[in-house]
Design a protein around this motif. Structure first.
Motif, PDB file in Angstrom:
ATOM      1  N   LEU B 109       0.403  -1.371   0.533  1.00  0.00           N
ATOM      2  CA  LEU B 109       0.159   0.021   0.077  1.00  0.00           C
ATOM      3  C   LEU B 109       0.814   1.183   0.264  1.00  0.00           C
ATOM      4  CD1 LEU B 109      -2.657  -1.503   1.949  1.00  0.00           C
ATOM      5  CD2 LEU B 109      -3.036  -0.822  -0.053  1.00  0.00           C
ATOM      6  N   VAL B 110       2.312   1.267   1.067  1.00  0.00           N
ATOM      7  CA  VAL B 110       2.802   2.582   1.150  1.00  0.00           C
ATOM      8  C   VAL B 110       4.008   2.414  -0.339  1.00  0.00           C
ATOM      9  CG1 VAL B 110       5.261   3.099   2.247  1.00  0.00           C
ATOM     10  CG2 VAL B 110       3.327   2.146   3.247  1.00  0.00           C
ATOM     11  N   LEU B 111       4.346   1.472  -1.072  1.00  0.00           N
ATOM     12  CA  LEU B 111       4.568   1.975  -2.479  1.00  0.00           C
ATOM     13  C   LEU B 111       3.555   2.249  -3.627  1.00  0.00           C
ATOM     14  CD1 LEU B 111       7.212   0.728  -3.884  1.00  0.00           C
ATOM     15  CD2 LEU B 111       5.960  -1.158  -4.505  1.00  0.00           C
ATOM     16  N   ILE B 112       2.412   1.254  -3.450  1.00  0.00           N
ATOM     17  CA  ILE B 112       1.383   2.330  -4.293  1.00  0.00           C
ATOM     18  C   ILE B 112       1.464   4.467  -4.054  1.00  0.00           C
ATOM     19  CG2 ILE B 112      -0.771   2.082  -5.334  1.00  0.00           C
ATOM     20  CD1 ILE B 112      -0.922  -0.095  -4.431  1.00  0.00           C
ATOM     21  N   LEU B 113       1.194   4.339  -2.700  1.00  0.00           N
ATOM     22  CA  LEU B 113       1.578   5.816  -1.980  1.00  0.00           C
ATOM     23  C   LEU B 113       1.898   6.465  -2.726  1.00  0.00           C
ATOM     24  CD1 LEU B 113      -0.782   7.924  -1.047  1.00  0.00           C
ATOM     25  CD2 LEU B 113       0.658   7.284   1.115  1.00  0.00           C
ATOM     26  N   VAL B 114       3.479   5.539  -2.467  1.00  0.00           N
ATOM     27  CA  VAL B 114       4.747   6.340  -3.321  1.00  0.00           C
ATOM     28  C   VAL B 114       4.618   6.827  -4.852  1.00  0.00           C
ATOM     29  CG1 VAL B 114       7.386   6.225  -2.799  1.00  0.00           C
ATOM     30  CG2 VAL B 114       6.298   5.567  -1.784  1.00  0.00           C
ATOM     31  N   THR B 115       4.419   5.600  -5.146  1.00  0.00           N
ATOM     32  CA  THR B 115       4.448   5.392  -6.908  1.00  0.00           C
ATOM     33  C   THR B 115       3.317   6.644  -7.305  1.00  0.00           C
ATOM     34  OG1 THR B 115       4.457   2.985  -7.150  1.00  0.00           O
ATOM     35  CG2 THR B 115       4.265   3.819  -9.011  1.00  0.00           C
TER      36      THR B 115
END
Lengths: 647, 162
Positions: B109-115
């Protein structure tokens, strides 16, 4: 699994209908219905083209053949690159020729270029094979798979009629634009489903471990089934053919593989596929589709991923001593998936259904639309308006789908016999197309004689001709695929030989000026610049060397090459059978060569800024639709006038 | 953003729809597998597919010369918010994840947000990326001078407000 499968399939169909509606609403013009107004986006061709190639080679058929023949059949996947090479050579110039000559279909282009009505009629005959037997068989398989996988909740007949109705609905709404977009969407879905299914097989069933175990015991399997699953059974076997004499260790010798590759050329040389290319907006996407999506992704999936999935079917068949039917093998694999997870099992079945549905949809859609262009508007109702064409296409589609569904229900076994020649017949057009695109001295008499001889050879090396002849007259001394050479190989050998010899004598006939005018335009305005004669020689030398070692007689070296390398006496520790590694290596080198031909030699790329229109003396008068001015045989004119002229 | 005809808009929509049908449906199956089998590999493959879908969407935008449409952005943020909410509720409700699985879900979830943030910053710059969410600024600008709101209303493209 039944409920998950029903849910997935219905949702997916609903989304396809939505895609068709959105395509129809974006272009209210009736002219878009038949051929997208020749303004189809590049992505639709890229994905749909690759999907049609994968679907026509067949996920269903490839899995069952792998389960029976192992890696010797898998070698066929490398030979798909033959179709890639031919597509790279012909699609750009066909697209150009269609615009230069104001033609709409493959038959139209060839008929105008060679000035021959016979070629047009033959192309329509080949189209009929794609529209009827191929579609009927595919629809019958789809119905059988769905019925079996839902435990008979729906009978095969109900599924066949329902799918035919759905296809009619989607295509009648979306027309060519909607249909091809649906095909592209299906292709993407197939790719992702295959990734999922093979990933689950690899991670959770130890699908590869299971396969490797079978390869390790290939000798005992060979003694059980008579098929060597991890080697090619020689370069050629001089047998009388399937049905007449026994083929040792399996039929897929390297010449069988190479000649089957020639049959696969029929997929890209079919009138429908050429129609798809001709109706593109521009050349963007041609090279990408041919090199990376077909040559790269499609073959990678079929060559590497599909065996991992099909291993489960092979083991189930072996447990049953090779007695399982195709559907029995699929059931066994689906049960394996079901024990793991119902959604994955449904995804596996969905993969099969979409791949089959894609072929039916494309064949019937392209068939109906080409029929309207080539028959109805040309001969029956020349003054048809755009709205009339759309209505004609819908009526034709309804009739075609009705007949296909009827045939799928009442007699698919006849369709099997007829379909045995479909791809091989289509491949017989390659000399004519290559002549149109590249070799101006290939002349009409050569093309026609080659086509006729090639078609005869194809028919008499497949069940269609053999059964008919033996029923009516006497037994033939040969069976199917004599010397383990596929019918396409026999047909093309005699076709090309005849075409070249006769063209050599007749290339200065009266029509040669017309042919040269087109090639002059190609040379002067749309040149394919490889970088000089030496580069061209290098490209083709390497390509033929590649063909020899990757799919030709040299492929048998791969049987042991990586396990017992020639430079050491030690056994290599490679973890996969040598022939599989050879296949992957051949595929990788082949894709590089394909890339070189497509991009380096500029045979599939280019920036077309204007179209130089040509009118041919013998067929064109410069007004209206030129092809309507071509003389038809008097018996056709009289026959049609009986209907058309009647008030 | 270049002006698109109805046909071009539909072609882009068709491609985006085809991509997301494929990526999202397989991702959902992978999440289902990850959760039901408590297998972090399937869950990370699901996140990988979502990211692949996002990247494919960006490529299509680049080819078509557009940015994300407002409806697409809203749908994407809604699904993302729903995912976070579902994850938080499951944690609060006491669903027991293995440590690898918990790490995969939270970092996915964090990775999607960062992307998404990375995409917005690289496309619009830091200030404009922030301005996309700065409702107060546009509200004030509307009061002072209606031109800003007119400009925003005309733009149907989240990524192209320069």
């Amino acid at each position: 699994m039944t409920s998950a499968l029903m849910l997935f399939y219905c949702l997916y169909q609903a989304l396809m209908i939505y895609l068709a509606i959105s395509a129809a609403r974006s272009t209210q013009d009736a002219g878009h219905y038949i051929n997208g107004n020749r303004d189809m986006p590049a992505w639709a061709f890229m994905f749909a083209g690759a999907g049609i190639m994968a679907g026509s080679v067949g996920i269903y058929d490839s899995m069952t053949m792998f389960a029976r023949f192992g890696l010797q059949y898998n070698h066929v996947m490398v030979s798909i690159l033959c179709a890639g090479f031919i597509a790279v050579l012909m699609m750009k110039r066909l697209w150009l020729a269609a615009r230069i000559m104001s033609s709409r279909t493959l038959g139209d282009i060839l008929a105008v270029y060679y000035g021959s009505l016979t070629i047009r009629l033959l192309s329509l005959v080949v189209l009929l094979f794609f529209v009827f037997p191929l579609s009927a068989i595919t629809l019958a398989k789809l119905g059988a798979v769905f019925s079996v996988m839902t435990d008979g909740m729906f009978s095969q007949q109900v599924v066949v009629w329902s799918v035919a109705f759905f296809l009619f609905l989607a295509i009648a709404i979306g027309g060519w634009r909607g249909g091809i977009m649906i095909a592209a969407s299906n292709a993407l879905m197939m790719l992702l489903l295959l990734l999922l299914v093979s990933g689950v097989s690899y991670l959770s069933f130890d699908g590869y471990g299971n396969l490797k175990q079978m390869f390790d015991t290939s000798d005992s399997i060979r003694s059980l089934t008579g098929v060597s699953i991890d080697t090619l059974p020689g370069v050629v076997q001089f047998t009388r053919g399937i049905g007449k004499s026994l083929v040792m260790d399996g039929v897929w010798t390297s010449l069988a593989v190479a000649s089957f590759g020639l049959a696969l050329i029929g997929i890209v040389a079919q009138p429908g596929f050429c129609y798809l290319a001709i109706n593109q907006r521009n050349l963007r996407g041609f090279a990408f589709q041919q090199v990376w999506l077909t040559g790269g992704v499609t073959i990678a999936c079929l060559l590497i991923l599909l065996p991992i999935v099909s291993g489960g079917m092979m083991s189930a068949n072996l447990i049953a001593s090779g007695q399982l039917t195709d559907l029995g093998m699929f059931m066994a694999l689906a049960e394996k998936f079901l024990r793991f997870d119902a959604m994955v099992a449904a995804a596996f079945v969905l993969l099969l259904l979409i791949s089959l549905q894609l072929v039916v949809m494309f064949s019937t859609l392209s068939g109906a639309n080409i029929f309207v262009d080539e028959i109805i508007q040309r001969y029956v109702l020349p003054d048809l308006t755009e709205r009339g064409r759309r209505l004609g296409a819908r009526v034709t589609l309804a009739v075609v789908l009705f007949l296909v569904a009827l045939w799928a229900n009442i007699g698919p076994e006849y369709a099997y016999v007829l379909n045995s020649v479909t791809f091989s017949l289509s491949a017989q057009f390659v000399p004519a197309i290559i002549g149109l695109c590249w070799i101006p001295w290939i002349a009409r008499p050569g093309v026609l004689a080659g086509l006729v001889l090639g078609i005869i050879m194809v028919i008499f090396t497949e069940p269609l001709g053999i059964i008919l002849f033996e029923q009516m007259f006497i037994d033939l001394p040969w069976g199917r695929w004599p010397w383990t050479i596929h019918s396409a190989g026999w047909g093309l050998f005699f076709n090309v030989l005849t075409c070249l010899i006769i063209s050599g004598f007749r290339h200065r006939d009266s029509d040669h000026e017309n042919r040269h005018r087109l090639h002059d335009v190609f040379r002067s305005e749309y040149p394919a610049d490889a970088g000089g004669r030496r580069v061209v020689t290098a490209i083709w030398s390497l390509t033929f060397i590649w063909m020899f070692f990757a799919i030709g007689p040299g492929a048998v070296i791969g049987n042991d090459f990586f396990v017992y390398p020639i430079f050491t006496v030690e056994r290599s520790l490679i973890d996969i059978p040598s022939i599989w590694a050879w296949q992957m290596l051949g595929w990788l080198i082949g894709v590089l060569l394909l890339w070189w031909v497509a991009y380096g030699a500029k045979t599939a790329v280019g920036d077309i800024r204007h179209i130089h229109k040509l009118s041919f003396d013998n067929t064109f008068d410069g007004s209206g639709n030129p092809m309507q001015n071509q003389d038809a045989p008097s018996w056709i004119v009289r026959f049609l006038n009986r209907f058309v002229a009647r008030k | 953003m270049q002006t698109m005809t109805d046909q071009e808009r539909q072609e882009r929509h068709g491609l985006i729809l085809s991509l997301w049908i494929g990526f999202a449906s397989i991702a959902v199956i992978l999440f289902h597998l990850g959760l039901s089998k408590d297998n972090w590999i399937f869950s990370s493959a699901g996140f990988g597919l979502f990211l692949a879908g996002f990247i494919a969407h960006i490529i299509v935008n680049a080819v078509a010369g557009t940015g994300f449409q407002t409806r697409e952005a809203i749908l994407g943020l809604f699904v993302f918010a729903l995912g976070i909410l579902a994850f938080l509720i499951s944690v609060v409700m006491g669903v027991e994840y293995s440590s690898e699985h918990f790490l995969t879900l939270s970092s996915g979830l964090v990775l999607i947000l960062v992307t998404i943030i990375f995409y917005m910053i690289t496309r619009n710059g830091l200030r404009d990326a922030f301005d996309q969410f700065n409702i107060i600024k546009s509200f004030n600008a509307t009061k002072a001078d209606g031109s800003a709101s007119i400009k925003d209303d005309k733009s149907n493209d989240i990524g192209s407000q320069e």
